[in-house]
Design an enzyme around this catalytic site. Structure first.
Site, mmCIF file in Angstrom:
data_model
loop_
_atom_site.group_PDB
_atom_site.id
_atom_site.type_symbol
_atom_site.label_atom_id
_atom_site.label_comp_id
_atom_site.label_asym_id
_atom_site.label_seq_id
_atom_site.Cartn_x
_atom_site.Cartn_y
_atom_site.Cartn_z
ATOM 1 N N ASP A 19 35.592 28.846 44.446
ATOM 2 C CA ASP A 19 35.011 27.924 45.432
ATOM 3 C C ASP A 19 36.042 27.054 46.122
ATOM 4 O O ASP A 19 35.689 26.264 46.988
ATOM 5 C CB ASP A 19 33.998 27.003 44.735
ATOM 6 C CG ASP A 19 34.672 26.125 43.697
ATOM 7 O OD1 ASP A 19 34.863 24.923 43.970
ATOM 8 O OD2 ASP A 19 35.023 26.628 42.625
ATOM 9 N N ASP A 31 35.896 32.117 38.734
ATOM 10 C CA ASP A 31 36.137 30.721 38.403
ATOM 11 C C ASP A 31 34.834 30.183 37.821
ATOM 12 O O ASP A 31 33.773 30.809 37.936
ATOM 13 C CB ASP A 31 36.527 29.971 39.681
ATOM 14 C CG ASP A 31 36.613 28.478 39.483
ATOM 15 O OD1 ASP A 31 37.303 28.044 38.550
ATOM 16 O OD2 ASP A 31 35.961 27.747 40.251
ATOM 17 N N LEU A 32 34.882 29.005 37.211
ATOM 18 C CA LEU A 32 33.685 28.444 36.585
ATOM 19 C C LEU A 32 33.129 27.244 37.358
ATOM 20 O O LEU A 32 32.040 27.318 37.927
ATOM 21 C CB LEU A 32 33.992 28.036 35.143
ATOM 22 C CG LEU A 32 32.824 27.461 34.338
ATOM 23 C CD1 LEU A 32 31.696 28.482 34.186
ATOM 24 C CD2 LEU A 32 33.315 26.991 32.963
ATOM 25 N N ASP A 33 33.877 26.153 37.398
ATOM 26 C CA ASP A 33 33.381 24.917 38.008
ATOM 27 C C ASP A 33 33.257 25.061 39.520
ATOM 28 O O ASP A 33 34.228 25.380 40.216
ATOM 29 C CB ASP A 33 34.327 23.763 37.684
ATOM 30 C CG ASP A 33 34.352 23.446 36.201
ATOM 31 O OD1 ASP A 33 33.293 23.105 35.663
ATOM 32 O OD2 ASP A 33 35.425 23.555 35.583
ATOM 33 N N LYS A 88 45.881 27.184 38.222
ATOM 34 C CA LYS A 88 45.866 27.343 39.677
ATOM 35 C C LYS A 88 46.558 26.173 40.371
ATOM 36 O O LYS A 88 46.465 25.047 39.888
ATOM 37 C CB LYS A 88 44.407 27.445 40.150
ATOM 38 C CG LYS A 88 43.690 28.662 39.612
ATOM 39 C CD LYS A 88 42.221 28.626 39.915
ATOM 40 C CE LYS A 88 41.519 27.560 39.113
ATOM 41 N NZ LYS A 88 40.049 27.597 39.249
ATOM 42 N N THR A 136 38.982 29.964 33.926
ATOM 43 C CA THR A 136 38.825 28.599 34.392
ATOM 44 C C THR A 136 40.031 27.737 34.061
ATOM 45 O O THR A 136 40.650 27.900 32.997
ATOM 46 C CB THR A 136 37.559 27.965 33.775
ATOM 47 O OG1 THR A 136 37.515 26.576 34.121
ATOM 48 C CG2 THR A 136 37.542 28.088 32.263
ATOM 49 N N SER A 137 40.348 26.808 34.961
ATOM 50 C CA SER A 137 41.437 25.861 34.699
ATOM 51 C C SER A 137 40.983 24.728 33.795
ATOM 52 O O SER A 137 41.757 23.830 33.476
ATOM 53 C CB SER A 137 41.997 25.313 36.008
ATOM 54 O OG SER A 137 40.980 24.725 36.785
#
Length: 229
Positions: A174, A15-17, A149, A117-118
């Site tokens: 996260d 994931d990114l953020d 997600k 990523t979303s």
């Protein structure tokens, strides 16, 4: 003596953020500003609990909690407003401690990895340079999948871009939404505390391991089946 069977190491889908970049609270404030524009009051902590969902599911959750019904045009305006407010903060977003080093280590030891990523590509692409990632990274963004997600589409697409089976991937995220999506994809889920969720929440969402942030994961990378050069 018969030859020993050697299995390839896992690939990683990040994931990114909140996982690689410290952007969760920028998203929270951007959503709060967007909601205020639409005259929808919602406490900051309630917004935070929804970060990691797709924008569409986020808005559905807001409608459920507030009792306010939005039509399709209003939903689109709300999502666009979030993107507009977040765009003002992109320059301030920085990698989480150890993120660039973790990705560099995986590259150096020959481990496949990517980001799923979303977020929209417009907000995600500026993060690649900050992470030291190649500009041609086979990243997956919300623009490329039917559902974000907690549906598994993003992580399934990430595995496909790496040319590996989802069962051979470690998904690092996260939020509980990341881990639910990882479980539905059939991948091993690993949680980070850097997005604000507690270890108990991530473990209840079936995280195999929970680490503080990317640098902590790197320090324990052998626990995930990654050996040195």
């Amino acid at each position: 003596m018969s030859d020993l069977v050697r299995y390839p190491p896992p690939a990683f889908v990040f994931d990114l953020d909140g996982t690689l970049v410290d952007s969760v609270y920028q998203h929270v404030i951007s959503w709060q500003e967007a909601l205020l524009e639409a005259d929808i009051p919602l406490a900051t902590w309630r917004i935070h609990r929804k970060i990691g969902m797709s924008g569409g599911l986020f808005v559905k959750g807001v409608q459920r909690e507030t009792g306010i019904v939005l039509d399709d045009a209003e939903v689109e305006r709300l999502q666009d407003a979030h993107g507009r407010h977040y765009a003002k903060r992109v320059a301030d977003v920085q990698p989480l401690p150890g993120a660039a080093e973790l990705l560099r280590h995986l590259t150096n030891v020959g481990i496949k990895w990517t980001i799923a990523t979303s977020g929209r590509r417009s907000g995600a692409e500026p993060m690649l340079a900050k992470l030291g990632a190649p500009a041609d990274l086979p990243m997956v963004t919300r623009d490329e999948v039917a559902r974000a997600k907690p549906d598994p589409d993003l992580f399934l697409a990430g595995a496909a871009k790496l040319g590996v089976e989802p069962r051979d991937c470690v998904v690092v995220g996260d939020s509980i939404w990341d881990l639910l999506a990882a479980r539905r994809a059939g991948s091993l889920g690993v949680g980070l505390l850097s997005g604000g969720y507690g270890a108990d929440e991530l473990e209840r969402a079936h995280a195999f391991r929970v680490y503080e942030e990317p640098g902590d994961l790197l320090a324990h990378i052998d626990e995930l089946g990654v050996r040195g050069v």
